[in-house]
Write a protein that holds these residues in place. Structure first.
Motif, PDB file in Angstrom:
ATOM      1  N   VAL A 110       0.864  -1.186   0.000  1.00 13.50           N
ATOM      2  CA  VAL A 110       0.000   0.000   0.000  1.00 13.50           C
ATOM      3  C   VAL A 110       0.896   1.230   0.000  1.00 13.50           C
ATOM      4  N   LEU A 111       0.706   2.087  -0.994  1.00 19.16           N
ATOM      5  CA  LEU A 111       1.492   3.311  -1.115  1.00 19.16           C
ATOM      6  C   LEU A 111       0.596   4.523  -0.936  1.00 19.16           C
ATOM      7  N   LEU A 112       1.090   5.512  -0.225  1.00 23.07           N
ATOM      8  CA  LEU A 112       0.359   6.754   0.010  1.00 23.07           C
ATOM      9  C   LEU A 112       1.102   7.912  -0.633  1.00 23.07           C
ATOM     10  N   SER A 191       3.693   0.797   8.233  1.00 17.75           N
ATOM     11  CA  SER A 191       2.433   0.057   8.150  1.00 17.75           C
ATOM     12  C   SER A 191       2.719  -1.420   8.399  1.00 17.75           C
ATOM     13  N   PRO A 192       2.239  -1.994   9.503  1.00 18.54           N
ATOM     14  CA  PRO A 192       2.443  -3.430   9.722  1.00 18.54           C
ATOM     15  C   PRO A 192       1.877  -4.293   8.600  1.00 18.54           C
ATOM     16  N   ALA A 253       6.214  12.029   8.266  1.00 19.70           N
ATOM     17  CA  ALA A 253       6.752  10.715   7.942  1.00 19.70           C
ATOM     18  C   ALA A 253       5.892   9.578   8.491  1.00 19.70           C
ATOM     19  N   TYR A 254       4.727   9.891   9.059  1.00 18.50           N
ATOM     20  CA  TYR A 254       4.014   8.893   9.858  1.00 18.50           C
ATOM     21  C   TYR A 254       2.642   8.530   9.324  1.00 18.50           C
ATOM     22  N   ASP A 259      -2.556   5.829   9.090  1.00 16.79           N
ATOM     23  CA  ASP A 259      -3.541   5.153   8.258  1.00 16.79           C
ATOM     24  C   ASP A 259      -3.850   3.766   8.814  1.00 16.79           C
ATOM     25  N   ALA A 260      -2.813   3.074   9.285  1.00 19.25           N
ATOM     26  CA  ALA A 260      -2.991   1.710   9.793  1.00 19.25           C
ATOM     27  C   ALA A 260      -3.883   1.679  11.025  1.00 19.25           C
TER      28      ALA A 260
END
Length: 351
Positions: A110-112, A191-192, A253-254, A259-260
């Protein structure tokens, strides 16, 4: 049974008591990814860490031992040039015979997109990879129009008569360009869910290079994925009592972590990784803290604490230190889960 004992039992069963083949030489860019690779290789071999955890991945000069690790590697795992553009040439030159895996390009990751304003709204956490920038910009424009008097003058890139504010915002975007960033935020290891995807990718690449140990690699990856799922549940519980709390980070950076766990930051003091914010940006952030009752400002070990003190001056917000790389942790299997756990603990204690 502890994870280590479980893995040893699984590995022994898979190998049937026979001697294990020599593990391939593996080089990894940053400590959190090194931790994931170490998890998959546990009981078989140990990967080499190229960039020490306390060093900035955006700018670093390789030491001879680190260059040697790349040169001798059979496999290289790295986030990609979006995070470490300077490393691309070294990988191409020193590891020309190695199998190189760019994790940001792995299927399922998953890319943001980068967030482009100093202040984040609930919707403004970056689009996933299958969305374009047009909707994001449209939402930004709505936000700018709504808050024109208070914020738009500081974020508008199109007016030359706002030199102080323009130079700050342009510098922030220049930071992304100078670091070789593409359109996607490269901090995807926070992101886990991405980490779970990468564990499979790592196991597959190691198994292709070292089929004699394939069973051990995939067993280790499966155990690590179970641990990752438990970690996500643990972090969700840690954050549950403070869910909805408002916080600001030093640099943006977070959002993968946000999102997770559906826990959004309200803004960033600096969008760039290397440029200090201007007085205009600091003033804007102070205004947002007072106006919205921001409770916490999170900083990082490598950033100037004086800037945070200035931001906090005259407000009631608290501060805490967070570290996306685990600079104070020992490299190895336990580093990645501890990085994620520490982020949650610091946030919960600050709010």
């Amino acid at each position: 049974m502890s994870r280590k004992l479980l893995l040893q039992s699984i590995t022994a069963a898979l190998m049937g008591g026979t001697a294990m083949a020599d593990a391939p030489k593996v080089a990894v860019d940053i400590a959190p990814v090194h931790s994931l690779v170490a998890s998959v290789m546990e009981g078989v071999g140990t990967p080499d860490l190229v960039i020490p955890a306390g060093a900035s991945p955006h700018e670093y000069n390789l030491r001879p031992s680190e260059a040697s690790a790349l040169q001798e590697a059979d496999l290289v795992f790295w986030i990609g040039e979006d995070l470490t553009p300077w490393l691309e040439g070294a990988v191409e030159t020193l590891s020309d015979g190695a199998t190189v895996t760019t994790l940001l390009e792995s299927d399922g990751t998953v890319l943001l997109d980068f967030r482009e304003n100093a202040f984040f709204e609930a919707h403004d956490h970056g689009d996933h990879d299958d969305h374009g920038h047009d909707d994001d910009h449209a939402e930004d424009e709505k936000h700018d129009e709504h808050d024109h008097e208070e914020e738009h003058a500081h974020d508008d890139h199109g007016h030359d008569d706002h030199d102080d504010h323009d130079s700050e915002d342009h510098n922030d975007h220049a930071d992304h360009d100078d670091h070789g960033h593409g359109e996607h935020d490269p901090h995807a290891w926070l992101s886990p869910a991405n980490a779970e995807i990468w564990l499979n990718v790592i196991a597959a690449q190691l198994s292709a290079a070292d089929p004699d140990n394939a069973g051990a690699y995939f067993a280790n990856a499966a155990a690590a994925r179970e641990e990752m799922a438990a970690l996500s549940d643990e972090v969700a519980e840690t954050l549950k009592p403070v869910q909805g709390g408002r916080f600001i980070v030093f640099h943006d950076a977070y959002q993968y972590f946000e999102d997770a766990f559906n826990f959004r930051a309200s803004g960033a003091i600096s969008l760039g990784d290397a440029t200090d914010p201007s007085p205009a940006r600091i003033s804007d952030i102070q205004g947002r803290i007072r106006k919205e009752g921001i409770e916490c400002v999170l900083t990082e070990p490598q950033f100037n604490p004086g800037i945070v003190a200035t931001v906090l001056d005259g407000t009631e917000a608290k501060t805490a230190v967070i570290d996306p790389l685990g600079s104070d942790l020992d490299p190895g299997v336990e580093l990645y889960p501890q990085v994620i756990r520490n982020l949650a603990n610091s946030l919960a204690e600050c709010l």
